[in-house]
Write an enzyme that holds these catalytic residues in place. Structure first.
Site, PDB file in Angstrom:
ATOM      1  N   SER A 144       0.792  -1.234   0.000  1.00  0.00           N
ATOM      2  CA  SER A 144       0.000   0.000   0.000  1.00  0.00           C
ATOM      3  C   SER A 144       0.823   1.282   0.000  1.00  0.00           C
ATOM      4  CB  SER A 144      -0.953   0.015   1.195  1.00  0.00           C
ATOM      5  OG  SER A 144      -2.050  -0.851   0.963  1.00  0.00           O
ATOM      6  N   LYS A 146       0.080   3.631  -2.715  1.00  0.00           N
ATOM      7  CA  LYS A 146      -0.996   4.621  -2.599  1.00  0.00           C
ATOM      8  C   LYS A 146      -0.449   6.054  -2.536  1.00  0.00           C
ATOM      9  CE  LYS A 146      -4.632   1.763  -0.465  1.00  0.00           C
ATOM     10  NZ  LYS A 146      -4.064   0.422  -0.283  1.00  0.00           N
ATOM     11  N   SER A 185      -6.051   2.697   4.774  1.00  0.00           N
ATOM     12  CA  SER A 185      -5.482   2.042   3.594  1.00  0.00           C
ATOM     13  C   SER A 185      -6.563   1.300   2.821  1.00  0.00           C
ATOM     14  CB  SER A 185      -4.365   1.082   4.002  1.00  0.00           C
ATOM     15  OG  SER A 185      -3.469   0.865   2.948  1.00  0.00           O
TER      16      SER A 185
END
Length: 377
Positions: free
Chosen positions: A88, A91, A146
């Site tokens: 993640s 991101k 997340s």
């Protein structure tokens, strides 16, 4: 003389406050990008200590890097360009690509189609179909929880899953992040999806220059709309920020993003500010059995970086591979061969970059005309 360590054993021998503080002035385009970029493409640990410099910490991570976020100077790194699954932390690239074109105050009712195809085992914030959310709610879900469900909806709002991945790829190339291959914008494991300690530091540094990004990534907790009306509390999963699970909060931390998948292991992009200096550190896949090692290894890197300030020579620059800055030895020895291997990609990515720029500008103008100025979240 730069010292390059080929083994970890050798390492030990040498071993958002306020938004205004977080927004960093861009480095001048004409600035010297530092030592040849090719150095950071070599395996091992690289640091160039002056007399009296502290020893670089002995870390278990497969790759790591610590840099000055204002100047872009890389203070030390280990396998900086090693291509690894980012989880993640990708991101961060999603946010710097999409945040500028979606005003925070837009309200959107989520459809079932927008939540389709979320990978099994994904982290979720709890986005529900037929519920209306502000864009700022969804960004809280991305940064704090997340949430891959929030990413799905934001990607749909900004042109769709595939188009978002293409824009992210073009953004990465424009920033000089040439190790990154985007297949799934939320960072979920996908064949061929990789990034590197170097690239993730580039994305984190770019994010801190955006006031919205800076506000979201420093936020410890907030309210999120519940499916049946009302709100519930969500807490940032970055334990170095919140101090959860016995991890001591890091003094001066200003974000940025943690991640985990079975393929990537634990990953983290962290930034901290002390005495007017902001550092960004990346830690990828510690091999320690301790699931919280990613936070402690980031802590050690940041501590070392602040202590080493002024006592090490930079071993590279986060600006070194940006368009227009390649020159000298790095143009011939490091970046050009990589670019040649990716020549078909290059033509496509430049086409995507142009389309993304026009599309992004057009989208932003349309949205602002329709919904008005972006409110403060």
């Amino acid at each position: 003389m730069t010292i390059g360590f080929a083994s970890r054993a050798a390492v030990s021998t040498c071993a958002l406050c306020t938004t205004g503080l977080l927004v960093l002035a861009p480095a001048a385009a004409a600035a010297d990008p530092g030592p040849p970029a090719s150095l950071l493409f070599r395996p091992g640990t690289h640091v160039h200590p002056r007399p009296g410099a502290p020893e670089v910490p002995d870390l278990s991570a497969r790759a790591w890097l610590v840099a000055d976020a204002r100047t872009g100077e890389v203070l030390a790194a280990h396998d900086a360009h090693r291509k690894l699954a980012p989880a993640s932390t990708l991101k961060t690239l999603f946010a710097i690509t999409v945040l500028p074109i979606l005003p925070a105050g837009i309200q959107h009712r989520v459809t079932a189609e927008e939540l389709a195809d979320i990978g099994p085992g994904s982290s979720l914030v709890g986005v529900a179909e037929d519920r209306t959310y502000r864009v700022s709610d969804l960004w809280n879900g991305v940064f704090l929880s997340s949430g891959n469900d929030a990413v799905r909806v934001l990607a749909a709002l900004s042109g769709g899953w595939r188009a978002t991945a293409q824009r992210m790829q073009a953004k990465a190339r424009a920033l000089g992040a040439r190790d990154t291959r985007v297949k799934s914008p939320d960072g979920y494991d996908a064949p061929g999806q990789v990034s590197s300690a170097y690239d993730l530091a580039v994305f984190g540094r770019a994010g801190l220059r955006n006031p919205e990004f800076a506000r979201y990534c420093i936020r410890e907790e907030t309210r999120f709309p519940s499916p049946n009306g009302g709100f519930y509390r969500i807490v940032n999963t970055n334990r170095l920020l919140t101090g959860a699970d016995g991890v001591e909060p890091y003094r001066g931390l200003v974000g940025i993003k943690n991640g985990y998948t079975s393929n990537a292991g634990n990953t983290l992009v962290a930034a901290a500010r002390r005495d007017g200096q902001t550092l960004v550190a990346t830690v990828l896949n510690p091999r320690s059995d301790d699931g919280l090692a990613v936070y402690e290894e980031a802590r050690a890197l940041l501590d070392w970086g602040f202590e080493a300030g002024g006592r090490v020579e930079p071993v590279g620059s986060l600006d070194a591979l940006r368009a227009g800055l390649l020159r000298g030895p790095e143009a011939g020895s490091a970046a050009v061969p990589a670019a040649r291997r990716d020549e078909p990609d290059r033509a496509v990515s430049w086409t995507i970059a142009g389309a993304a720029l026009l599309g992004g500008v057009g989208t932003a103008v349309f949205l602002r005309l329709r919904w008005g100025p972006v409110p403060k979240d």
